[in-house]
Enzyme design. Structure first.
Site, mmCIF file in Angstrom:
data_model
loop_
_atom_site.group_PDB
_atom_site.id
_atom_site.type_symbol
_atom_site.label_atom_id
_atom_site.label_comp_id
_atom_site.label_asym_id
_atom_site.label_seq_id
_atom_site.Cartn_x
_atom_site.Cartn_y
_atom_site.Cartn_z
ATOM 1 N N HIS A 275 -41.857 -105.868 9.995
ATOM 2 C CA HIS A 275 -43.076 -105.519 10.730
ATOM 3 C C HIS A 275 -43.626 -106.716 11.480
ATOM 4 O O HIS A 275 -43.456 -107.861 11.066
ATOM 5 C CB HIS A 275 -44.138 -104.974 9.770
ATOM 6 C CG HIS A 275 -43.786 -103.623 9.242
ATOM 7 N ND1 HIS A 275 -43.918 -103.259 7.939
ATOM 8 C CD2 HIS A 275 -43.226 -102.548 9.865
ATOM 9 C CE1 HIS A 275 -43.506 -102.020 7.766
ATOM 10 N NE2 HIS A 275 -43.086 -101.571 8.940
ATOM 11 N N ARG A 295 -53.643 -110.041 -9.297
ATOM 12 C CA ARG A 295 -53.626 -109.972 -10.773
ATOM 13 C C ARG A 295 -54.907 -110.588 -11.339
ATOM 14 O O ARG A 295 -55.558 -110.035 -12.219
ATOM 15 C CB ARG A 295 -52.420 -110.745 -11.320
ATOM 16 C CG ARG A 295 -51.135 -109.987 -11.325
ATOM 17 C CD ARG A 295 -50.039 -110.710 -12.121
ATOM 18 N NE ARG A 295 -48.743 -110.177 -11.721
ATOM 19 C CZ ARG A 295 -47.948 -110.767 -10.825
ATOM 20 N NH1 ARG A 295 -48.321 -111.923 -10.261
ATOM 21 N NH2 ARG A 295 -46.788 -110.218 -10.479
ATOM 22 N N GLU A 296 -55.271 -111.711 -10.758
ATOM 23 C CA GLU A 296 -56.396 -112.473 -11.325
ATOM 24 C C GLU A 296 -57.726 -111.718 -11.233
ATOM 25 O O GLU A 296 -58.644 -111.962 -11.987
ATOM 26 C CB GLU A 296 -56.499 -113.837 -10.608
ATOM 27 C CG GLU A 296 -55.399 -114.790 -11.054
ATOM 28 C CD GLU A 296 -55.263 -115.993 -10.115
ATOM 29 O OE1 GLU A 296 -54.340 -116.799 -10.307
ATOM 30 O OE2 GLU A 296 -56.086 -116.092 -9.162
ATOM 31 N N GLY A 298 -57.804 -108.430 -11.656
ATOM 32 C CA GLY A 298 -57.706 -107.216 -12.485
ATOM 33 C C GLY A 298 -56.920 -106.089 -11.852
ATOM 34 O O GLY A 298 -56.825 -104.996 -12.409
ATOM 35 N N VAL A 301 -50.571 -105.433 -11.185
ATOM 36 C CA VAL A 301 -49.488 -105.905 -10.306
ATOM 37 C C VAL A 301 -48.240 -106.079 -11.160
ATOM 38 O O VAL A 301 -48.212 -106.924 -12.061
ATOM 39 C CB VAL A 301 -49.856 -107.243 -9.644
ATOM 40 C CG1 VAL A 301 -48.717 -107.705 -8.724
ATOM 41 C CG2 VAL A 301 -51.167 -107.110 -8.861
ATOM 42 N N PRO A 302 -47.181 -105.293 -10.938
ATOM 43 C CA PRO A 302 -45.960 -105.426 -11.741
ATOM 44 C C PRO A 302 -45.273 -106.747 -11.451
ATOM 45 O O PRO A 302 -45.613 -107.436 -10.501
ATOM 46 C CB PRO A 302 -45.113 -104.243 -11.268
ATOM 47 C CG PRO A 302 -45.565 -103.955 -9.885
ATOM 48 C CD PRO A 302 -47.025 -104.287 -9.859
#
Ligand code: ACO
Ligand code: LMR
Length: 614
Positions: A275, A295-296, A298, A301-302
């Site tokens: 893209h 993630r930090e 909350g 995130v896998p």
């Protein structure tokens, strides 16, 4: 009914399609049918220069979608439509999108085209925001509201739609940049939750009409959506705005998110992914940095995209376990009948044909006349007589027979302006009618008295001959039945004023035909009839009729085949074929002269009326 701002589409959404995208329209209607919508989601198509109807299917039923020459006309006729799906190319997508934004009723505009200049994209977005409208795209396949509305080709085939449970409402809101990844994500979501509520692909351009966060905030505001799923991309600041929104409590619902492009760390700095916006110029634009920041705050995130489905499942199951959501049960989708052409191509259907043709075939690469390719007909210089033989008798006639057919056409092409056919053609041409009408008018005079006695002559002379009637018995039998012998008699030709055409036909047959039994029989009949009246000669119809039978005898055709041709009446086609040449000539002659309307002269009419009533 006005929808809340967070809801762009529902089961009543109606759209206007810009561009003659027949496949996309059919796929949308198939989706509608699968969702058991009351009405198709496509109200109209706009295709400059057209004002007709596009026929398509709604399930098994055929329906019409009106086509309008411009957007204003379509909007005026379909005020209920509030979505425009713009399939215009990058050359005109900007102008047509701006036209759509000017239509008050259109709230959402989907711009499919790739390659729109960034400054145009930014201007489109600015105008849309000012008007409280939403642009999805550019460079997108669009999106889907499960069980309600599908944008164009989103979601792929109907099988995929049903497999991904998109035919019924779910509880997950999804947004990504990529259309391809969206279809993949719809499938993952369907396998790990109770399915999608809505999925949007905002498109891969650096300046999309609407961004990831705006759609996530719509989902946050929608009570029917219980969790959010998002696929971000390496490059740009978009995902950081989502981090801030979560931090500020603007997004409270569980959000599962993955930023693609983690592999980019193994590539040279600044390399661009698929893209336009997908390149990391600064470390914070890398997928790792974004995933970590998400993630930090909350966001779920896998560790990799491979765990994306598990992360969705875990989050959904927790919602259910916490009593925050009751999974929506599955629903069956009505089967969409396969298009006949597709089914036939897959040998899944067969049906009896309504037509049978054994003389010509245009269905292949090349036109074929009774087994002879047209290129062969031309390269081997088949005569017109041979072509007639192929299409009338399904065989390439020997030269003598083909020449006979051609001679008949030449001799019967015309017989001056005074005969019935020419007269009608001339009068009709002078009435200002077109060629077809004038020739048709002439052709309608061909019948048992004029030009149409060829088949009758063949039939009656052959019947008498086959019945072994003597010529005298034949003439007597017709007199008894008070029937005129077809092929005998003429208004002006006679023994003293022979018809040269008949002379030429007899000469050719005597020279070229293997035998002429029926002509010989007819000439014996002529001796008897002309004994009564000089004009009761074997006329040109009669000569053509009996010689056609002699031709078939000479070709060695069996009795059944010959009789079938005689019984069909098809031999009148020889006179019809020839005389049409003359009628066209008379039409052209009259138009060339600009001949005025014809009115028959009074002094040529006997007015024989009943006594005048006082
Ligand atoms: N067979 C037997 N007797 C006939 C035939 C015939 N085909 N045609 C005329 N006669 C007889 C009539 O019965 C009449 O006898 P009568 O005096 O005992 O009553 C006498 O001849 C005169 O009859 P008319 O109808 O006046 O003859 P006319 O010359 O006007 O007819 C016509 C010419 C119309 C062609 C007529 O002969 C006929 O109908 N023939 C059969 C149809 C036919 O072959 N048409 C093709 C003509 S060629 C062409 O169109 C290219
Ligand atoms: C023709 O060919 O039209 C004619 O034989 C009929 C006619 O009256 O001349």
């Amino acid at each position: 009914m006005k929808r809340p701002d967070y809801l762009l589409f529902d089961r009543d959404t109606r759209s206007i399609i810009f561009g003659m995208q027949t496949n996309a329209v059919q796929r949308m209607l198939d989706f509608d049918y699968c969702c058991k919508r009351e009405k198709p989601s496509v109200a109209a198509i706009v295709d400059p220069g057209r004002t007709d109807l596009f026929k398509c299917f709604y399930g098994k039923k055929e329906v019409f979608v009106p086509v309008y020459p411009d957007l204003a006309a379509a909007c005026a006729k379909h005020p209920e439509a509030d979505v425009m799906i713009n399939f215009a190319s990058f050359r005109s997508a900007y102008d047509t999108t701006m036209q759509a934004l000017d239509q008050d009723q259109l709230r959402t505009v989907v711009v499919i085209a790739e390659g729109i200049p960034e400054r145009f994209s930014r201007h489109m977005r600015a105008v849309a925001l000012r008007k409280n409208k939403v642009i999805i795209g550019p460079a997108t396949v669009g999106g889907i509201a499960a069980g309600a509305f599908k944008i164009g080709n989103t979601g792929g085939t109907i099988d995929n739609i049903v497999t991904s449970k998109l035919h019924r409402l779910g509880s997950v809101g999804f947004v990504s940049k990529s259309g391809g990844m969206s279809n993949e994500a719809y499938n993952i979501i369907s396998r790990n939750s109770d399915g999608l509520f809505e999925g949007i692909a905002i498109g891969g351009d650096a300046y999309p009409g609407s961004n990831l966060l705006e759609h996530l905030l719509r989902y946050e505001a929608n009570p029917a959506i219980k969790m959010l799923v998002c696929l971000g991309e390496v490059g740009g600041e978009e995902e950081w705005r989502i981090v801030d929104a979560v931090k500020q409590g603007k997004i409270k619902k569980p959000l599962v998110m993955w930023v693609t492009g983690t592999s980019i760390k193994h590539m040279p700095k600044g390399i661009q992914f698929g893209h336009a916006g997908a390149k990391a110029d600064a470390s914070r634009e890398t997928a790792e940095a974004k995933n970590q920041a998400l993630r930090e705050v909350g966001v779920v995130v896998p560790q990799s995209f491979d765990d994306f489905g598990q992360a969705i499942k875990h989050t959904f199951d927790k919602l259910v376990a916490d009593g925050l959501h009751k999974p929506i049960p599955d629903a069956d989708a009505p089967a969409i009948p396969m298009n006949y052409k597709e089914a036939a191509a897959r040998n899944l259907v067969r049906r009896p044909t309504n037509f049978t043709c054994t003389i010509s075939d245009d269905s292949g690469d090349e036109l074929i006349y009774a087994g002879h390719k047209i290129s062969k007909v031309i390269s081997e210089n088949y005569s017109v007589g041979e072509v007639i033989g192929l299409l009338w008798f399904k065989e390439r006639l020997p030269k003598w027979a083909a020449s006979f057919m051609e001679i008949v056409v030449k001799l019967s092409a015309d017989h001056g302006p005074c005969v019935s056919g020419a007269h009608n053609t001339i009068v009709t041409a002078r009435a200002g009618r077109d060629l077809m009408s004038a020739v048709a008018s002439g052709i309608l005079t061909i019948g048992p008295r004029f030009g149409g006695a060829v088949a009758g002559a063949a039939l009656s002379f052959k019947a008498a001959y086959d019945a072994k009637l003597s010529p005298a018995e034949f003439v007597e039998s017709m007199k008894k039945k008070n029937q005129k012998i077809q092929g005998i008699g003429h208004l002006i030709k006679s023994l003293k004023n022979p018809d040269m055409r008949v002379v030429l036909l007899k000469r050719f047959a005597n020279d070229q035909f293997p035998k002429t039994p029926l002509l010989d029989y007819a000439l014996e009949v002529e001796k008897l009839t002309t004994a009564k009246k000089d004009t009761l000669i074997l006329n040109v119809d009669g000569a053509i009729g009996v010689l056609s039978v002699d031709m078939m005898y000479g070709l060695g055709w069996d009795e059944e085949r010959i009789q079938s041709v005689v019984d069909s009446g098809g031999l009148n086609g020889l006179f019809l074929l020839g005389r049409t040449i003359g009628m066209i000539g008379h039409y052209m002659d009259q138009t060339r002269m600009k001949a005025p309307l014809y009115r028959h002269p009074w002094d040529d009419v006997l007015y024989d009326l009943p006594p005048q009533v006082k």
